[in-house]
Enzyme design. Structure first.
Site, PDB file in Angstrom:
ATOM      1  N   HIS A   9       0.816  -1.212   0.000  1.00 20.53           N
ATOM      2  CA  HIS A   9       0.000   0.000   0.000  1.00 20.53           C
ATOM      3  C   HIS A   9       0.851   1.264   0.000  1.00 20.53           C
ATOM      4  CE1 HIS A   9       0.595   0.061   4.475  1.00 20.53           C
ATOM      5  NE2 HIS A   9       0.446   1.360   4.294  1.00 20.53           N
ATOM      6  N   ASP A  35      -0.287  -7.534   1.666  1.00 19.22           N
ATOM      7  CA  ASP A  35       0.266  -6.174   1.653  1.00 19.22           C
ATOM      8  C   ASP A  35       1.789  -6.238   1.683  1.00 19.22           C
ATOM      9  OD1 ASP A  35       0.506  -3.463   1.708  1.00 19.22           O
ATOM     10  OD2 ASP A  35      -0.086  -3.220   3.806  1.00 19.22           O
ATOM     11  N   SER A  62       4.709   3.093   7.663  1.00 19.57           N
ATOM     12  CA  SER A  62       4.129   2.073   6.803  1.00 19.57           C
ATOM     13  C   SER A  62       5.218   1.405   5.984  1.00 19.57           C
ATOM     14  CB  SER A  62       3.093   2.709   5.870  1.00 19.57           C
ATOM     15  OG  SER A  62       1.946   3.053   6.579  1.00 19.57           O
TER      16      SER A  62
END
Length: 712
Positions: free
Chosen positions: A473, A529, A657
């Site tokens: 992502h 992911d 992230s």
């Protein structure tokens, strides 16, 4: 008395024995000769009254006294208009054979003229006094009239004194006859392969006096088919074919129709890619019209067969003109076309029903001879020294070299990381110098082409001199739909060996050659992911730049790794203690709330110095129960695990992230990347029983190795 009669008859014209008087004022009066004295014998006087166009004439009598006779044979007053007798009066009182105008009776002319004739015979012995009448012009209400059983105006009629005018509803034009409303309907061109159109206002009555032309214009190679609705109502004639209104269909070489009446033409295969539908209507009728849909079928191409070790997309039961197929190969194979390698190849179905080219073949990747390394020998993993996909080789150092030392030391920073057996580190700690997390990389994005300009960052973990591991992502292009497309590689920069973000010049910076998102990444719940980044140029390993180890592949029989309650470290620049109210994830009660892929750098939510925190792995049952208790829509899959503390706390939020969750192997003492920071929520980060969710890297070791081996 003679003077009075001269004044009355000054406008009179003698016509034989009859005197004619013309009256053109918009009001006036008329009376029998000598009135109020007895009228003379053997006398005829005619009054011709006329008023302007748009008016009628109202006539009534205020006095009437004539000799009575059967059916008014002797003396009488006759009222006429346009050659038609409107009334004949005589006598003093109404009888069965005599009609006397009583006070209040009004005679109205049908148009703009009226004639009154007075006639007396040879006697007037009883000295009858005659009559006194009055007339006036009154406005005509043309809007209430009919023309051939139709209203005067098609849509709206506006009456005014002396006339009227017509107008039309919005979108209509007044015809040259100034009463019929038509539409401008000859500019419609349809270029889509499927469509529909109808007569104006369908299913209400269509406009009159209109010539409508609808054009369907597709590329050569398509054939258009028309299908009329069952409701079809076009004015016709019982004896003549469509003399009034009709629908006609024209192609380059054929003509269909004309069609009218109440029966639908049904389906018509035109056999052409260009079709003209003509609709004509005259100035009468109240029919409902028609509606049709059209479709276009292209030339059909044979279903191709996928090459060995190749994939065709999309897979369909049939392919027609303008369809296309994308040919790709399985990992470890490359397309060969005209002695050139390519990543993909597109085939197009042409108008003649043939594919644009033959399906290319997939050849196994040949990695070529390994590069020479000083003071090292190459040992192949197979007896034939194969260098094709799946082959292995290793270097054996003749004596120690710096490169070999770095390769053999994956997951071994220059100094030991904090012991994971210590008690909890509340809020996270700063890495006091570079090299404590030598695999930590900063991914910076700056896309000046977007409005507003897009800037942000994420983290990743170095796997080799050319490859970085991160979350999918982080590098997915943000779109309104759910398509999975990577960011443009030219907008991404990778910084390695970075400790303090205030001076990136001290770091090793690289641009990106390729971004590989996992093919099954699901943006809806962040399943799979994970992504890989290939640097445009290899980095030189050093004390501050070293790769992290991969965990052992997840076995089908064994429990998932990392094990519950094991401790790991997460590093990043995402949250600092000076911003305790920051939240790197937002929640929704109806859907998972993954962390933002990039945190805008101008919000003051980042730390200048690299931070790290120690977190325990949560059991899968507790992880699933925690999110299930908030919403049934949260989906914790087997490709995810949770880490954090039941009581919450800001340290759960630390990490960017895509950053690595590393666990130290107790036997080798090396650090391996077991997780990647993925998402969290739904309450504010740090709330009780809100754990961070990480990608389980052990499930993807084979996928990662396929890229590392294919292009190290």
């Amino acid at each position: 008395m003679r003077l009075f009669l001269f004044g009355m008859l000054c406008g009179a014209v003698a016509s034989g024995a009859q005197t004619v008087v013309s009256l053109s004022d918009i009001y006036g009066s008329l009376q029998s000769p000598n009135f109020p004295e007895p009228y003379p014998r053997e006398t005829e006087v005619r009054w011709n009254i006329s008023v302007p166009e748009g008016y009628h004439i109202r006539l009534y009598f205020s006095h009437f006294d004539l000799e009575p006779s059967y059916l008014c044979e002797y003396d009488y007053v006759k009222v006429e208009a346009d050659g038609e007798v409107l009334a004949v009066f005589c006598g003093r009182e109404q009888t069965d054979t005599e009609q006397v105008p009583v006070q209040g009776d009004v005679i109205t002319s049908p148009r703009t003229s009226l004639s009154v004739l007075f006639s007396s015979d040879f006697s007037n012995e009883e000295r009858f006094t005659g009559f006194l009448a009055h007339y006036s012009a009154v406005d005509e209400d043309e809007c209430g009239e009919k023309i051939d059983e139709d209203d005067v105006c098609d849509h709206f009629c506006h009456n005014y004194i002396g006339g009227y005018y017509c107008s039309c509803r919005f979108g209509y034009l007044l015809h040259s006859d100034n009463r019929t409303c038509r539409v401008e309907c000859s500019d419609g061109v349809y270029v889509e392969r499927v469509g529909a159109f109808s007569s104006a206002d369908f299913p209400r009555p269509y406009p009159k006096s209109s010539e409508c032309v609808y054009r369907i214009e597709l590329d050569e190679g398509f054939n258009v088919s028309l299908t009329f609705d069952d409701t079809f109502d076009v004015e016709d004639h019982p004896d003549v074919t469509c003399p009034y209104d009709y629908v006609k269909i024209e192609t380059g070489s054929s003509e269909f129709g004309p069609f009218c009446g109440g029966s639908s033409p049904g389906q018509i295969h035109t056999g052409s890619h260009q079709v003209v539908v003509v609709f004509h209507s005259d100035n009468s009728g109240e029919n409902l019209g028609w509606r049709l849909t059209y479709t276009a079928q292209g030339s059909q191409c044979p279903v191709p067969e996928a090459p060995a070790n190749g994939v065709l997309n999309p897979v369909q039961s049939e392919y027609t003109f303008r369809d296309h197929i994308l040919v790709t190969c399985l990992p470890g194979y490359r397309l060969m076309k005209d002695e050139e390698y390519m990543d993909h190849y597109q085939l197009d179905c042409q108008r003649d029903g043939l594919w644009s080219d033959a399906v290319p073949v997939c050849q196994m990747v040949d990695c070529g001879n390994p590069r020479e390394v000083a003071m090292a020998e190459v040992v192949f993993g197979s007896h034939d020294n194969s260098t094709h996909f799946g082959a292995t080789m290793r270097y054996i150092c003749k004596e120690a070299s710096p490169l070999q030392a770095h390769v053999n030391r994956c997951g071994q920073p220059r100094r030991s990381l904090p012991s994971v057996r210590r008690k909890r580190i509340v809020g996270g700690l700063s890495a006091d110098s570079a090299g404590l997390f030598p695999w930590q990389v900063l991914l910076s994005v700056e896309d000046a082409s977007r409005v507003p300009q897009y800037r942000g960052f994420g983290s990743g973990a170095l796997l080799s001199e050319r490859w970085v591991l991160t979350a999918a992502h982080v590098l997915r292009s943000m779109r309104r739909d759910t398509s999975v497309v990577p960011l443009d590689a030219q907008h991404v920069q990778v910084s390695l060996g970075l400790h303090d973000t205030r001076d990136k010049r001290l770091a090793t910076n690289r641009t990106v050659e390729t971004i590989v998102l996992h093919p099954h990444f699901q943006p809806s719940n962040y399943d799979n992911d994970i992504a890989m980044v290939k640097l445009s140029e290899a980095v030189e390993l050093s004390e501050t730049i070293q790769p992290v180890c991969l965990p052992p592949p997840q076995s089908k029989e064994g429990p998932p790794t990392p094990f519950p309650n094991s401790l790991g470290l997460v590093a990043g620049w995402g949250i600092s203690q000076s911003h305790p109210n920051n939240n790197n994830s937002s929640a929704s009660a109806s859907s998972p709330s993954p962390a933002d892929p990039f945190m805008p750098s101008d919000l003051g939510l980042t730390s200048d110095l690299l931070q790290y925190v120690r977190l325990p792995v949560v059991s899968q049952a507790e992880c699933e129960a925690s999110y299930r208790s908030r919403s049934a829509s949260y989906n914790i899959t087997g490709n995810m695990f949770c880490a954090g503390f039941y009581e919450g706390g800001r340290d759960t939020c630390l990490g960017d992230s895509g950053g690595a969750f590393v666990v130290q192997d107790e036997a080798s003492r090396r650090w391996a990347v077991h997780g990647l920071v993925s998402w969290g929520g739904p309450e504010e980060c740090g709330s009780q029983r809100v754990y961070g969710v990480y990608t389980r890297v052990a499930n993807y070791v084979a996928w990662i190795q396929s890229h590392l081996n294919a292009d190290p």
